[in-house]
Scaffold this motif. Structure first.
Motif, PDB file in Angstrom:
ATOM      1  N   ALA A 133      -9.423   9.714  -2.189  1.00  0.00           N
ATOM      2  CA  ALA A 133      -9.546   9.772  -4.114  1.00  0.00           C
ATOM      3  C   ALA A 133     -10.581   8.838  -4.339  1.00  0.00           C
ATOM      4  CB  ALA A 133      -8.395   9.799  -4.894  1.00  0.00           C
ATOM      5  N   ALA A 134     -10.879   7.732  -4.381  1.00  0.00           N
ATOM      6  CA  ALA A 134     -11.826   6.709  -4.699  1.00  0.00           C
ATOM      7  C   ALA A 134     -13.564   6.898  -4.406  1.00  0.00           C
ATOM      8  CB  ALA A 134     -11.478   5.002  -4.100  1.00  0.00           C
ATOM      9  N   GLY A 135     -13.130   7.868  -2.877  1.00  0.00           N
ATOM     10  CA  GLY A 135     -14.651   8.098  -2.402  1.00  0.00           C
ATOM     11  C   GLY A 135     -14.721   9.528  -3.071  1.00  0.00           C
ATOM     12  N   GLU A 136     -14.229   9.940  -3.433  1.00  0.00           N
ATOM     13  CA  GLU A 136     -14.731  11.778  -4.207  1.00  0.00           C
ATOM     14  C   GLU A 136     -14.504  11.197  -5.822  1.00  0.00           C
ATOM     15  OE1 GLU A 136     -10.894  13.894  -3.589  1.00  0.00           O
ATOM     16  OE2 GLU A 136     -11.881  14.140  -1.335  1.00  0.00           O
ATOM     17  N   GLN A 137     -13.779  10.285  -6.599  1.00  0.00           N
ATOM     18  CA  GLN A 137     -14.147  10.460  -7.470  1.00  0.00           C
ATOM     19  C   GLN A 137     -14.613   8.946  -8.540  1.00  0.00           C
ATOM     20  OE1 GLN A 137      -9.820  10.483  -9.425  1.00  0.00           O
ATOM     21  NE2 GLN A 137      -9.189  12.142  -8.347  1.00  0.00           N
ATOM     22  N   GLY A 138     -14.938   7.883  -7.438  1.00  0.00           N
ATOM     23  CA  GLY A 138     -15.337   6.461  -7.477  1.00  0.00           C
ATOM     24  C   GLY A 138     -13.655   5.616  -8.148  1.00  0.00           C
ATOM     25  N   ILE A 139     -13.796   4.826  -8.276  1.00  0.00           N
ATOM     26  CA  ILE A 139     -13.056   3.519  -8.263  1.00  0.00           C
ATOM     27  C   ILE A 139     -12.643   3.642 -10.445  1.00  0.00           C
ATOM     28  CG2 ILE A 139     -12.671   1.061  -8.142  1.00  0.00           C
ATOM     29  CD1 ILE A 139     -12.495   2.077  -6.118  1.00  0.00           C
ATOM     30  N   ASN A 140     -11.557   4.151 -10.715  1.00  0.00           N
ATOM     31  CA  ASN A 140     -11.826   4.277 -12.094  1.00  0.00           C
ATOM     32  C   ASN A 140      -9.256   3.756 -12.040  1.00  0.00           C
ATOM     33  OD1 ASN A 140      -9.381   5.808 -11.290  1.00  0.00           O
ATOM     34  ND2 ASN A 140     -10.825   8.236 -11.227  1.00  0.00           N
ATOM     35  N   VAL A 141      -9.018   3.786 -12.858  1.00  0.00           N
ATOM     36  CA  VAL A 141      -8.090   2.886 -13.726  1.00  0.00           C
ATOM     37  C   VAL A 141      -6.726   4.030 -12.428  1.00  0.00           C
ATOM     38  CG1 VAL A 141      -6.871   4.760 -14.986  1.00  0.00           C
ATOM     39  CG2 VAL A 141      -5.991   2.730 -15.719  1.00  0.00           C
ATOM     40  N   ASP A 142      -6.665   4.793 -12.546  1.00  0.00           N
ATOM     41  CA  ASP A 142      -6.074   6.194 -11.886  1.00  0.00           C
ATOM     42  C   ASP A 142      -5.973   5.562 -10.731  1.00  0.00           C
ATOM     43  OD1 ASP A 142      -4.474   7.504 -13.985  1.00  0.00           O
ATOM     44  OD2 ASP A 142      -6.723   9.207 -13.851  1.00  0.00           O
ATOM     45  N   VAL A 143      -6.739   5.520 -10.151  1.00  0.00           N
ATOM     46  CA  VAL A 143      -7.118   4.870  -8.935  1.00  0.00           C
ATOM     47  C   VAL A 143      -6.660   3.719  -8.219  1.00  0.00           C
ATOM     48  CG1 VAL A 143      -8.507   4.491  -6.529  1.00  0.00           C
ATOM     49  CG2 VAL A 143      -9.306   6.910  -7.735  1.00  0.00           C
ATOM     50  N   LEU A 144      -7.398   2.361  -9.156  1.00  0.00           N
ATOM     51  CA  LEU A 144      -6.922   1.424  -8.894  1.00  0.00           C
ATOM     52  C   LEU A 144      -4.480   1.502  -9.062  1.00  0.00           C
ATOM     53  CD1 LEU A 144      -9.518  -0.457 -11.157  1.00  0.00           C
ATOM     54  CD2 LEU A 144      -9.044  -0.499  -8.758  1.00  0.00           C
ATOM     55  N   SER A 145      -4.870   2.244  -9.459  1.00  0.00           N
ATOM     56  CA  SER A 145      -3.189   1.565 -10.126  1.00  0.00           C
ATOM     57  C   SER A 145      -2.236   2.288  -9.091  1.00  0.00           C
ATOM     58  CB  SER A 145      -2.496   3.207 -11.288  1.00  0.00           C
ATOM     59  OG  SER A 145      -1.493   2.275 -11.514  1.00  0.00           O
ATOM     60  N   ALA A 146      -2.918   3.823  -8.544  1.00  0.00           N
ATOM     61  CA  ALA A 146      -2.377   3.589  -7.214  1.00  0.00           C
ATOM     62  C   ALA A 146      -2.434   3.297  -6.028  1.00  0.00           C
ATOM     63  CB  ALA A 146      -2.750   5.088  -6.781  1.00  0.00           C
ATOM     64  N   LEU A 147      -3.540   2.755  -5.825  1.00  0.00           N
ATOM     65  CA  LEU A 147      -4.346   1.845  -4.542  1.00  0.00           C
ATOM     66  C   LEU A 147      -2.942   0.717  -4.700  1.00  0.00           C
ATOM     67  CD1 LEU A 147      -7.705   1.363  -4.050  1.00  0.00           C
ATOM     68  CD2 LEU A 147      -5.586   2.621  -2.734  1.00  0.00           C
ATOM     69  N   GLY A 148      -2.740  -0.083  -6.098  1.00  0.00           N
ATOM     70  CA  GLY A 148      -1.749  -0.479  -6.344  1.00  0.00           C
ATOM     71  C   GLY A 148      -0.505  -0.747  -6.021  1.00  0.00           C
ATOM     72  N   SER A 149       0.358   0.294  -6.267  1.00  0.00           N
ATOM     73  CA  SER A 149       0.984   0.746  -5.894  1.00  0.00           C
ATOM     74  C   SER A 149       1.638   1.156  -4.909  1.00  0.00           C
ATOM     75  CB  SER A 149       1.808   2.447  -7.275  1.00  0.00           C
ATOM     76  OG  SER A 149       1.490   2.281  -8.755  1.00  0.00           O
ATOM     77  N   ALA A 150       0.166   1.527  -3.578  1.00  0.00           N
ATOM     78  CA  ALA A 150       0.888   1.442  -2.566  1.00  0.00           C
ATOM     79  C   ALA A 150       0.820   0.677  -1.981  1.00  0.00           C
ATOM     80  CB  ALA A 150      -0.315   3.131  -1.389  1.00  0.00           C
ATOM     81  N   ASN A 151       0.453  -0.308  -2.283  1.00  0.00           N
ATOM     82  CA  ASN A 151       0.152  -1.728  -1.317  1.00  0.00           C
ATOM     83  C   ASN A 151       1.353  -2.610  -2.050  1.00  0.00           C
ATOM     84  OD1 ASN A 151      -2.305  -2.623   0.282  1.00  0.00           O
ATOM     85  ND2 ASN A 151      -3.379  -2.028  -2.012  1.00  0.00           N
ATOM     86  N   LEU A 152       2.178  -2.439  -2.654  1.00  0.00           N
ATOM     87  CA  LEU A 152       3.536  -2.304  -3.644  1.00  0.00           C
ATOM     88  C   LEU A 152       4.697  -2.227  -2.190  1.00  0.00           C
ATOM     89  CD1 LEU A 152       5.788  -3.745  -5.532  1.00  0.00           C
ATOM     90  CD2 LEU A 152       4.942  -1.966  -7.202  1.00  0.00           C
ATOM     91  N   LYS A 153       4.774  -1.033  -2.597  1.00  0.00           N
ATOM     92  CA  LYS A 153       5.777  -0.319  -1.077  1.00  0.00           C
ATOM     93  C   LYS A 153       5.360  -0.658  -0.197  1.00  0.00           C
ATOM     94  CE  LYS A 153       8.218   2.326  -4.431  1.00  0.00           C
ATOM     95  NZ  LYS A 153       9.364   2.469  -4.109  1.00  0.00           N
ATOM     96  N   LEU A 154       3.673  -1.615   0.678  1.00  0.00           N
ATOM     97  CA  LEU A 154       3.837  -1.624   1.421  1.00  0.00           C
ATOM     98  C   LEU A 154       4.100  -3.309   1.323  1.00  0.00           C
ATOM     99  CD1 LEU A 154       0.888   0.070   2.807  1.00  0.00           C
ATOM    100  CD2 LEU A 154       2.938  -0.142   3.645  1.00  0.00           C
ATOM    101  N   GLY A 155       4.671  -3.668   0.653  1.00  0.00           N
ATOM    102  CA  GLY A 155       4.976  -5.265   0.379  1.00  0.00           C
ATOM    103  C   GLY A 155       3.599  -6.145  -0.134  1.00  0.00           C
ATOM    104  N   ARG A 156       2.498  -5.858  -0.118  1.00  0.00           N
ATOM    105  CA  ARG A 156       1.163  -6.521   0.212  1.00  0.00           C
ATOM    106  C   ARG A 156       1.549  -6.711  -1.119  1.00  0.00           C
ATOM    107  NH1 ARG A 156      -1.630  -1.802   3.749  1.00  0.00           N
ATOM    108  NH2 ARG A 156      -1.093  -2.318   5.663  1.00  0.00           N
ATOM    109  N   LEU A 157       2.124  -7.925  -1.621  1.00  0.00           N
ATOM    110  CA  LEU A 157       2.136  -7.911  -3.706  1.00  0.00           C
ATOM    111  C   LEU A 157       0.577  -8.580  -4.067  1.00  0.00           C
ATOM    112  CD1 LEU A 157       5.835  -9.502  -3.411  1.00  0.00           C
ATOM    113  CD2 LEU A 157       4.687  -6.974  -3.897  1.00  0.00           C
TER     114      LEU A 157
END
Length: 189
Positions: free
Chosen positions: A69-93
């Protein structure tokens, strides 16, 4: 010797009909597969795919979908928040905190990023900052989300009583924006 041409002619005709013929191709076609319109409009949004994978507990695959999605849309607030949430679930705090802080810098009114940052800060033991972040998320959300209210309540209870502890399975929530103002609430595993 007399040759009977009737049956011989019939056999020769039948053998000629069995001979393999070359397939007929459309004009301009070759041995390669046909080309078509490969526009991105037909593909499913990487954020939607990522959100579905997050709901299914497939956090690594969700992270890859968010990168797409970042490649298609660019880095926006939705993508940053989603990436942060996925990393949170993976324990990459650490990575999650950095991405969520970048999302907040991009849009200071984006409720999911504020809430998820609060969850990360709680996980990292930064309860005071987490309660301030949850208060901001609660105020921006106008108190509509029960999950944000519960996160704020837990953070304040932890500040008042440092020995306060609830089962983690019943505790933390993530809030991931799905688009068009709809939110997907994910309970921590």
């Amino acid at each position: 010797m007399r040759v009977r041409w009737g049956p011989t002619l019939l056999v020769v005709t039948m053998l000629a009909a069995c001979e393999p013929s070359t397939p007929s191709f459309d004009e301009g076609a070759g041995p390669f597969p046909p080309t078509g319109d490969v526009s991105r409009e037909a593909s499913v949004d990487g954020l939607i795919v990522g959100h579905r994978l997050m709901a299914a507990g497939q956090y690594e695959l969700a992270l890859k979908a968010y990168f797409r999605a970042a490649g298609e849309q660019g880095i926006n607030v939705d993508v940053l928040s989603a990436l942060g949430s996925a990393n949170l679930k993976l324990g990459r705090l650490g990575q999650s905190e950095d991405l969520l802080r970048r999302a907040i810098k991009e849009d200071q009114t984006f409720v999911p990023a504020w809430n998820n940052l609060g969850v990360v800060l709680m996980e990292r033991g930064k309860t005071g900052e987490a309660s301030r972040v949850f208060k901001t998320a609660f105020a921006l959300d106008s108190g509509k989300s029960d999950e944000i209210r519960e996160n704020l309540r837990r953070a304040l209870a932890k500040i008042e009583n440092p020995a306060y502890s609830e089962e983690k399975e019943d505790g933390a929530f993530d809030l991931v924006r799905r688009g068009n103002g709809r939110y997907l609430i994910l309970q921590a595993p």
